[in-house]
Design a protein around this motif. Structure first.
Motif, PDB file in Angstrom:
ATOM      1  N   LEU A 209       0.815  -1.223   0.000  1.00  0.00           N
ATOM      2  CA  LEU A 209       0.000   0.000   0.000  1.00  0.00           C
ATOM      3  C   LEU A 209       0.846   1.270   0.000  1.00  0.00           C
ATOM      4  N   TRP A 210       2.171   1.116  -0.012  1.00  0.00           N
ATOM      5  CA  TRP A 210       3.028   2.303   0.031  1.00  0.00           C
ATOM      6  C   TRP A 210       2.917   3.090  -1.276  1.00  0.00           C
ATOM      7  N   VAL A 211       2.746   4.389  -1.162  1.00  0.00           N
ATOM      8  CA  VAL A 211       2.649   5.209  -2.376  1.00  0.00           C
ATOM      9  C   VAL A 211       3.569   6.420  -2.381  1.00  0.00           C
ATOM     10  N   SER A 212       4.047   6.862  -1.209  1.00  0.00           N
ATOM     11  CA  SER A 212       4.801   8.120  -1.272  1.00  0.00           C
ATOM     12  C   SER A 212       6.123   8.052  -0.524  1.00  0.00           C
ATOM     13  N   GLU A 213       7.133   8.653  -1.139  1.00  0.00           N
ATOM     14  CA  GLU A 213       8.484   8.661  -0.568  1.00  0.00           C
ATOM     15  C   GLU A 213       8.843  10.081  -0.152  1.00  0.00           C
ATOM     16  N   MET A 214       9.939  10.197   0.591  1.00  0.00           N
ATOM     17  CA  MET A 214      10.330  11.514   1.076  1.00  0.00           C
ATOM     18  C   MET A 214      10.826  12.396  -0.071  1.00  0.00           C
ATOM     19  N   PRO A 215      10.653  13.722   0.083  1.00  0.00           N
ATOM     20  CA  PRO A 215      11.213  14.619  -0.927  1.00  0.00           C
ATOM     21  C   PRO A 215      12.735  14.568  -0.891  1.00  0.00           C
ATOM     22  N   ASP A 216      13.365  15.041  -1.958  1.00  0.00           N
ATOM     23  CA  ASP A 216      14.831  15.028  -2.023  1.00  0.00           C
ATOM     24  C   ASP A 216      15.448  15.739  -0.826  1.00  0.00           C
ATOM     25  N   ASP A 217      14.859  16.871  -0.465  1.00  0.00           N
ATOM     26  CA  ASP A 217      15.414  17.662   0.629  1.00  0.00           C
ATOM     27  C   ASP A 217      14.311  17.932   1.655  1.00  0.00           C
ATOM     28  N   PRO A 218      14.136  17.009   2.606  1.00  0.00           N
ATOM     29  CA  PRO A 218      13.012  17.139   3.544  1.00  0.00           C
ATOM     30  C   PRO A 218      13.126  18.381   4.428  1.00  0.00           C
ATOM     31  N   VAL A 219      14.360  18.807   4.716  1.00  0.00           N
ATOM     32  CA  VAL A 219      14.519  19.977   5.588  1.00  0.00           C
ATOM     33  C   VAL A 219      13.988  21.230   4.882  1.00  0.00           C
ATOM     34  N   ARG A 220      14.309  21.346   3.600  1.00  0.00           N
ATOM     35  CA  ARG A 220      13.826  22.499   2.834  1.00  0.00           C
ATOM     36  C   ARG A 220      12.307  22.410   2.621  1.00  0.00           C
ATOM     37  N   GLY A 226       6.940  26.013   7.184  1.00  0.00           N
ATOM     38  CA  GLY A 226       7.052  26.778   8.428  1.00  0.00           C
ATOM     39  C   GLY A 226       7.724  26.049   9.580  1.00  0.00           C
ATOM     40  N   TRP A 227       8.474  24.993   9.258  1.00  0.00           N
ATOM     41  CA  TRP A 227       9.118  24.201  10.322  1.00  0.00           C
ATOM     42  C   TRP A 227      10.637  24.250  10.198  1.00  0.00           C
ATOM     43  N   GLU A 228      11.285  24.326  11.349  1.00  0.00           N
ATOM     44  CA  GLU A 228      12.741  24.215  11.374  1.00  0.00           C
ATOM     45  C   GLU A 228      13.042  22.740  11.658  1.00  0.00           C
ATOM     46  N   ALA A 229      13.491  22.042  10.649  1.00  0.00           N
ATOM     47  CA  ALA A 229      13.550  20.576  10.759  1.00  0.00           C
ATOM     48  C   ALA A 229      14.983  20.046  10.779  1.00  0.00           C
ATOM     49  N   GLU A 230      15.109  18.891  11.384  1.00  0.00           N
ATOM     50  CA  GLU A 230      16.357  18.120  11.302  1.00  0.00           C
ATOM     51  C   GLU A 230      15.985  16.757  10.752  1.00  0.00           C
ATOM     52  N   SER A 231      16.845  16.265   9.869  1.00  0.00           N
ATOM     53  CA  SER A 231      16.586  14.963   9.275  1.00  0.00           C
ATOM     54  C   SER A 231      17.640  13.975   9.776  1.00  0.00           C
ATOM     55  N   HIS A 232      17.198  12.833  10.206  1.00  0.00           N
ATOM     56  CA  HIS A 232      18.121  11.800  10.703  1.00  0.00           C
ATOM     57  C   HIS A 232      17.957  10.548   9.860  1.00  0.00           C
ATOM     58  N   THR A 233      19.037   9.820   9.740  1.00  0.00           N
ATOM     59  CA  THR A 233      18.913   8.535   9.067  1.00  0.00           C
ATOM     60  C   THR A 233      18.741   7.439  10.116  1.00  0.00           C
ATOM     61  N   LEU A 234      18.154   6.380   9.663  1.00  0.00           N
ATOM     62  CA  LEU A 234      17.986   5.223  10.530  1.00  0.00           C
ATOM     63  C   LEU A 234      19.344   4.717  11.012  1.00  0.00           C
ATOM     64  N   ARG A 235      20.282   4.691  10.077  1.00  0.00           N
ATOM     65  CA  ARG A 235      21.620   4.180  10.393  1.00  0.00           C
ATOM     66  C   ARG A 235      22.252   4.959  11.545  1.00  0.00           C
ATOM     67  N   GLU A 236      22.152   6.299  11.447  1.00  0.00           N
ATOM     68  CA  GLU A 236      22.768   7.161  12.453  1.00  0.00           C
ATOM     69  C   GLU A 236      22.065   6.998  13.803  1.00  0.00           C
ATOM     70  N   ARG A 237      20.740   6.984  13.789  1.00  0.00           N
ATOM     71  CA  ARG A 237      19.982   6.833  15.049  1.00  0.00           C
ATOM     72  C   ARG A 237      20.237   5.455  15.658  1.00  0.00           C
ATOM     73  N   ALA A 238      20.234   4.442  14.811  1.00  0.00           N
ATOM     74  CA  ALA A 238      20.439   3.080  15.321  1.00  0.00           C
ATOM     75  C   ALA A 238      21.779   2.986  16.050  1.00  0.00           C
ATOM     76  N   ALA A 239      22.803   3.581  15.453  1.00  0.00           N
ATOM     77  CA  ALA A 239      24.132   3.558  16.087  1.00  0.00           C
ATOM     78  C   ALA A 239      24.083   4.321  17.409  1.00  0.00           C
TER      79      ALA A 239
END
Ligand SMILES: C[S@@+](CC[C@H](N)C(=O)[O-])C[C@H]1O[C@@H](n2cnc3c(N)ncnc32)[C@H](O)[C@@H]1O
Length: 264
Positions: A209-220, A226-239
């Motif tokens: 049922l998956w239809v949508s992926e993240m934009p190229d630049d989620p922070v932008r 109107g959000w000040e965002a930080e993007s993390h990868t699974l790899r970095e968080r997992a570590a």
């Protein structure tokens, strides 16, 4: 989701404990948790990768919610709440209200399990049965949400199921309901995940049922909302959580970008 969280809860070094997950999984016929009978190696790897991503993102959003509480936010909105049991399993400061937004069928299923388990929420818990494609802000306000006070919003495992225009509309609506100091936690399907995982998914499975992926630049993208965002990868968080990706997960791209954001 519940099965994965129940399995994690049994680990000695669990990244979170979700005591209700097992009851939800059992009620859905997913417990005891046994691997599918006819599963090839590729499917097994995909399943492990998805499970791993669910565990890491659950912990990521638990931490985000604790930080939001520590910053004084007392309204929590779980969009597409499903079997999220945070109202029951996390510590909440006095005066916290948790709104669980989902359609009626999963909320009814959940209510029945909670009733059987005698579960008691650790905060004020309010369920809002509404389709997120409808005018949900109105339903949320009618249920007592105050858009003039900050809110922490969680959309966990949700946006990947919504087409792009629905994701845009959801974000725009969240923005109109977010006072300064609000927070946002999102999980996004990483680029290419639908081709790699969804295309081979069994019919009727979640990934189908998956239809949508993240934009190229989620922070932008979030800045434009109107959000000040930080993007993390699974790899970095997992570590960071002491659960570095190991074989066979290392060979698979992870589904899911992890986003935390603040509204100034
Ligand atoms: C994969 S589950 C994730 C549940 C929960 N956030 C969690 O992490 O355990 C996705 C949830 O989104 C809900 N959902 C999907 N589309 C929705 C819509 N249009 N309106 C309301 N809820 C929706 C589903 O009912 C389901 O409970």
């Amino acid at each position: 989701m519940a099965k994965v969280r129940a399995l994690e809860t049994e680990r000695d070094n669990a990244l979170f404990r979700d005591p209700l997950a097992r009851a939800f999984a059992a009620a859905g016929g997913r417990w005891p948790a046994s691997p599918p009978l006819s599963e090839d190696e590729a499917a097994r790897r995909r399943r492990l990768a998805v499970s791993f991503s669910i565990v890491v993102r659950t912990r990521f959003l638990d931490d985000l919610l604790r930080e939001a509480s520590a910053s004084g936010v007392r309204q929590v909105v779980l969009l597409g709440a499903g079997m999220d049991s945070r109202a029951f399993r996390m510590e909440w400061p006095g005066g916290t209200r948790v709104f669980e937004v989902d359609t009626a069928a999963p909320l009814d299923f959940k209510a029945e399990v909670l009733r059987r388990e005698g579960a008691v929420a650790r905060c004020e818990r309010i369920t809002v049965a509404v389709d997120l494609r409808a005018d949900w802000p109105r339903a949320l306000s009618a249920a007592g949400h105050d858009p003039t006070a900050p809110t922490v919003w969680i959309a966990e495992g949700l946006l990947i199921y919504l087409p792009e225009d629905a994701v845009e509309l959801l974000l725009a609506r969240i923005g109109t309901q977010s006072a300064a100091g609000s927070r946002l936690g999102l999980t996004l399907g990483s680029r290419g995940v639908i081709e790699r995982f969804g295309a081979e998914a069994a019919p009727g499975s979640a990934a189908a049922l998956w239809v949508s992926e993240m934009p190229d630049d989620p922070v932008r993208w979030l800045a434009a909302h109107g959000w000040e965002a930080e993007s993390h990868t699974l790899r970095e968080r997992a570590a960071a959580y002491g659960r570095p990706m190991s074989s066979p997960e290392r060979r698979e791209e992870r589904p899911g970008g992890l986003i935390s954001a603040v509204r100034r």
